[in-house]
Motif scaffolding. Structure first.
Motif, PDB file in Angstrom:
ATOM      1  N   GLU A 190       0.828  -1.206   0.000  1.00  0.00           N
ATOM      2  CA  GLU A 190       0.000   0.000   0.000  1.00  0.00           C
ATOM      3  C   GLU A 190       0.862   1.256   0.000  1.00  0.00           C
ATOM      4  O   GLU A 190       0.571   2.237  -0.694  1.00  0.00           O
ATOM      5  CB  GLU A 190      -0.929  -0.015   1.214  1.00  0.00           C
ATOM      6  N   ARG A 191       1.940   1.234   0.761  1.00  0.00           N
ATOM      7  CA  ARG A 191       2.831   2.394   0.810  1.00  0.00           C
ATOM      8  C   ARG A 191       3.575   2.568  -0.517  1.00  0.00           C
ATOM      9  O   ARG A 191       3.815   3.696  -0.958  1.00  0.00           O
ATOM     10  CB  ARG A 191       3.804   2.241   1.978  1.00  0.00           C
ATOM     11  N   SER A 192       3.917   1.470  -1.155  1.00  0.00           N
ATOM     12  CA  SER A 192       4.565   1.543  -2.468  1.00  0.00           C
ATOM     13  C   SER A 192       3.618   2.107  -3.511  1.00  0.00           C
ATOM     14  O   SER A 192       4.002   2.949  -4.334  1.00  0.00           O
ATOM     15  CB  SER A 192       5.039   0.148  -2.890  1.00  0.00           C
ATOM     16  N   LEU A 193       2.398   1.660  -3.479  1.00  0.00           N
ATOM     17  CA  LEU A 193       1.386   2.158  -4.409  1.00  0.00           C
ATOM     18  C   LEU A 193       1.146   3.651  -4.194  1.00  0.00           C
ATOM     19  O   LEU A 193       1.039   4.416  -5.159  1.00  0.00           O
ATOM     20  CB  LEU A 193       0.083   1.380  -4.227  1.00  0.00           C
ATOM     21  N   ALA A 194       1.085   4.063  -2.935  1.00  0.00           N
ATOM     22  CA  ALA A 194       0.869   5.482  -2.628  1.00  0.00           C
ATOM     23  C   ALA A 194       2.024   6.345  -3.137  1.00  0.00           C
ATOM     24  O   ALA A 194       1.833   7.528  -3.449  1.00  0.00           O
ATOM     25  CB  ALA A 194       0.700   5.667  -1.120  1.00  0.00           C
ATOM     26  N   ALA A 195       3.211   5.743  -3.235  1.00  0.00           N
ATOM     27  CA  ALA A 195       4.378   6.471  -3.734  1.00  0.00           C
ATOM     28  C   ALA A 195       4.456   6.457  -5.254  1.00  0.00           C
ATOM     29  O   ALA A 195       5.404   6.998  -5.832  1.00  0.00           O
ATOM     30  CB  ALA A 195       5.654   5.867  -3.153  1.00  0.00           C
ATOM     31  N   GLY A 196       3.469   5.834  -5.914  1.00  0.00           N
ATOM     32  CA  GLY A 196       3.400   5.865  -7.366  1.00  0.00           C
ATOM     33  C   GLY A 196       3.978   4.662  -8.074  1.00  0.00           C
ATOM     34  O   GLY A 196       4.190   4.702  -9.291  1.00  0.00           O
ATOM     35  N   TYR A 198       4.256   0.564  -9.350  1.00  0.00           N
ATOM     36  CA  TYR A 198       3.565  -0.653  -9.753  1.00  0.00           C
ATOM     37  C   TYR A 198       4.228  -1.815  -9.008  1.00  0.00           C
ATOM     38  O   TYR A 198       5.422  -1.760  -8.688  1.00  0.00           O
ATOM     39  CB  TYR A 198       3.699  -0.883 -11.262  1.00  0.00           C
ATOM     40  N   LEU A 199       3.452  -2.857  -8.749  1.00  0.00           N
ATOM     41  CA  LEU A 199       3.981  -4.045  -8.076  1.00  0.00           C
ATOM     42  C   LEU A 199       4.159  -5.148  -9.106  1.00  0.00           C
ATOM     43  O   LEU A 199       3.191  -5.534  -9.779  1.00  0.00           O
ATOM     44  CB  LEU A 199       3.028  -4.522  -6.978  1.00  0.00           C
ATOM     45  N   SER A 200       5.382  -5.639  -9.237  1.00  0.00           N
ATOM     46  CA  SER A 200       5.667  -6.700 -10.194  1.00  0.00           C
ATOM     47  C   SER A 200       5.898  -8.008  -9.439  1.00  0.00           C
ATOM     48  O   SER A 200       6.738  -8.066  -8.534  1.00  0.00           O
ATOM     49  CB  SER A 200       6.901  -6.347 -11.034  1.00  0.00           C
ATOM     50  N   PHE A 201       5.156  -9.038  -9.823  1.00  0.00           N
ATOM     51  CA  PHE A 201       5.202 -10.307  -9.114  1.00  0.00           C
ATOM     52  C   PHE A 201       5.978 -11.340  -9.921  1.00  0.00           C
ATOM     53  O   PHE A 201       5.777 -11.489 -11.124  1.00  0.00           O
ATOM     54  CB  PHE A 201       3.784 -10.795  -8.813  1.00  0.00           C
ATOM     55  N   SER A 222      -6.011  -3.481  -9.870  1.00  0.00           N
ATOM     56  CA  SER A 222      -5.727  -4.139 -11.153  1.00  0.00           C
ATOM     57  C   SER A 222      -4.892  -3.284 -12.098  1.00  0.00           C
ATOM     58  O   SER A 222      -4.213  -3.816 -12.978  1.00  0.00           O
ATOM     59  CB  SER A 222      -7.039  -4.532 -11.842  1.00  0.00           C
ATOM     60  N   ASP A 223      -4.936  -1.965 -11.917  1.00  0.00           N
ATOM     61  CA  ASP A 223      -4.192  -1.098 -12.831  1.00  0.00           C
ATOM     62  C   ASP A 223      -2.761  -0.820 -12.371  1.00  0.00           C
ATOM     63  O   ASP A 223      -2.071   0.018 -12.945  1.00  0.00           O
ATOM     64  CB  ASP A 223      -4.936   0.230 -13.041  1.00  0.00           C
ATOM     65  N   ARG A 224      -2.280  -1.596 -11.364  1.00  0.00           N
ATOM     66  CA  ARG A 224      -0.920  -1.360 -10.861  1.00  0.00           C
ATOM     67  C   ARG A 224      -0.145  -2.664 -10.672  1.00  0.00           C
ATOM     68  O   ARG A 224       0.786  -2.725  -9.868  1.00  0.00           O
ATOM     69  CB  ARG A 224      -0.986  -0.590  -9.538  1.00  0.00           C
ATOM     70  N   ILE A 225      -0.508  -3.705 -11.407  1.00  0.00           N
ATOM     71  CA  ILE A 225       0.188  -4.983 -11.270  1.00  0.00           C
ATOM     72  C   ILE A 225       0.920  -5.337 -12.565  1.00  0.00           C
ATOM     73  O   ILE A 225       0.481  -4.997 -13.661  1.00  0.00           O
ATOM     74  CB  ILE A 225      -0.777  -6.132 -10.891  1.00  0.00           C
TER      75      ILE A 225
END
Length: 288
Positions: A190-196, A198-201, A222-225
């Motif tokens: 959540e903190r990473s997303l708030a900093a702008g 994307y999360l790569s798995f 869904s728009d940040r994975i």
């Protein structure tokens, strides 16, 4: 169905003269039609190799290859002014779409001290801001490290240090980036997303003990994975233990789709669009 591997070390495929081409052809045949080749090399002296691959890979049956360039935190002691100048030159190339992987790593005893790592991370964020390129983040804590590494890094928390530095030196530029091989908690996501970001798995999403990563992958919007291999490392189940390669990102994508309750086709469409949103210059070449 077309997928993008958002993080692969293509310069590692050099055991034979044809190995890299074979790996790339298998990726394309598996539906992986674009790859972000990570330009850290074995250190700054070889961080140009990914861009060389990106600019020389073309033709039917091959994915589109883009490159990054950066100095990994394990190599922070080698981030001389000359190395940073080289990074600036590589980063300015149109086929180099990101700076990275950069960040903090408190996992290995022989890694540079925290002050050196932080200084080099800040320098690279400033450079990326100057050339207006997103950054690719590497973050590894000392939580599972050897006793010697734990003693060296003490109470230092790579995630807390990383997010604090990002907040101060990167978020104001609104250029975003990728939390590569995201392996944190839902809170850190959540903190990473708030900093702008994307999360790569990666393939470790499929490992039995990775429930925290799976929880974060479900909670992420869904728009940040994105999906990645981190090839040749972290082969997903059922291929764990093998040498990973971009074609295997299909397994991670299938696992992520199942976790999120969507079809693999929808996951592929969504992650491809997300990649294009983060890297708008890829839109035109990805049409070809």
């Amino acid at each position: 169905m077309s997928l993008i591997d958002s993080h692969a070390h293509l310069d590692f495929y050099n055991e034979t003269p044809t190995e890299r081409d074979e790996v790339l052809r298998r990726a394309y045949a598996a539906g992986v039609h674009a790859i972000l080749a990570i330009g850290i090399g074995d250190g700054p002296a070889t961080m140009h190799q990914a861009l060389e691959i990106a600019t020389s890979t073309a033709g039917a049956g091959f994915p589109q290859v883009y490159a990054s360039a950066g100095i990994h935190p394990q190599e922070a002691a080698h981030a001389t002014p000359e190395a940073l100048d080289k990074l600036a030159t590589l980063g300015a190339h149109e086929r180099c779409i990101a700076v990275g992987e950069i960040g903090l790593d408190y996992y290995h005893f022989d890694n540079p001290d925290t002050a050196t790592q932080k200084q080099v991370f800040i320098a690279q964020m400033r450079l990326a801001a100057k050339i207006r390129k997103p950054i690719l983040i590497h973050c590894r804590t000392s939580e599972l490290a050897t006793p010697q590494a734990k003693e060296k890094f003490g109470e230092a928390d790579a995630w807390e240090d990383l997010l604090a530095l990002i907040d101060e030196h990167w978020t104001p530029y609104a250029l975003g980036g990728i939390m590569h091989c995201f392996s944190g908690t839902v809170d850190q996501a959540e903190r990473s997303l708030a900093a702008g970001f994307y999360l790569s798995f990666a393939g470790n999403l499929t490992y039995p003990k990775a429930q925290a990563i799976r929880d974060a992958s479900i909670a992420a919007p869904s728009d940040r994975i994105l999906v990645e291999t981190d090839a040749p490392f972290l082969a997903p189940i059922p291929l764990r233990g093998q040498r990973n390669e971009p074609a295997f990102v299909t397994h991670t994508a299938a696992a992520l789709a199942e976790l999120r309750g969507i079809s693999p086709e929808e996951l592929a469409t969504r992650t491809t669009e997300n990649f294009k949103n983060l890297f708008p210059t890829t839109r035109e070449t990805l049409k070809r």
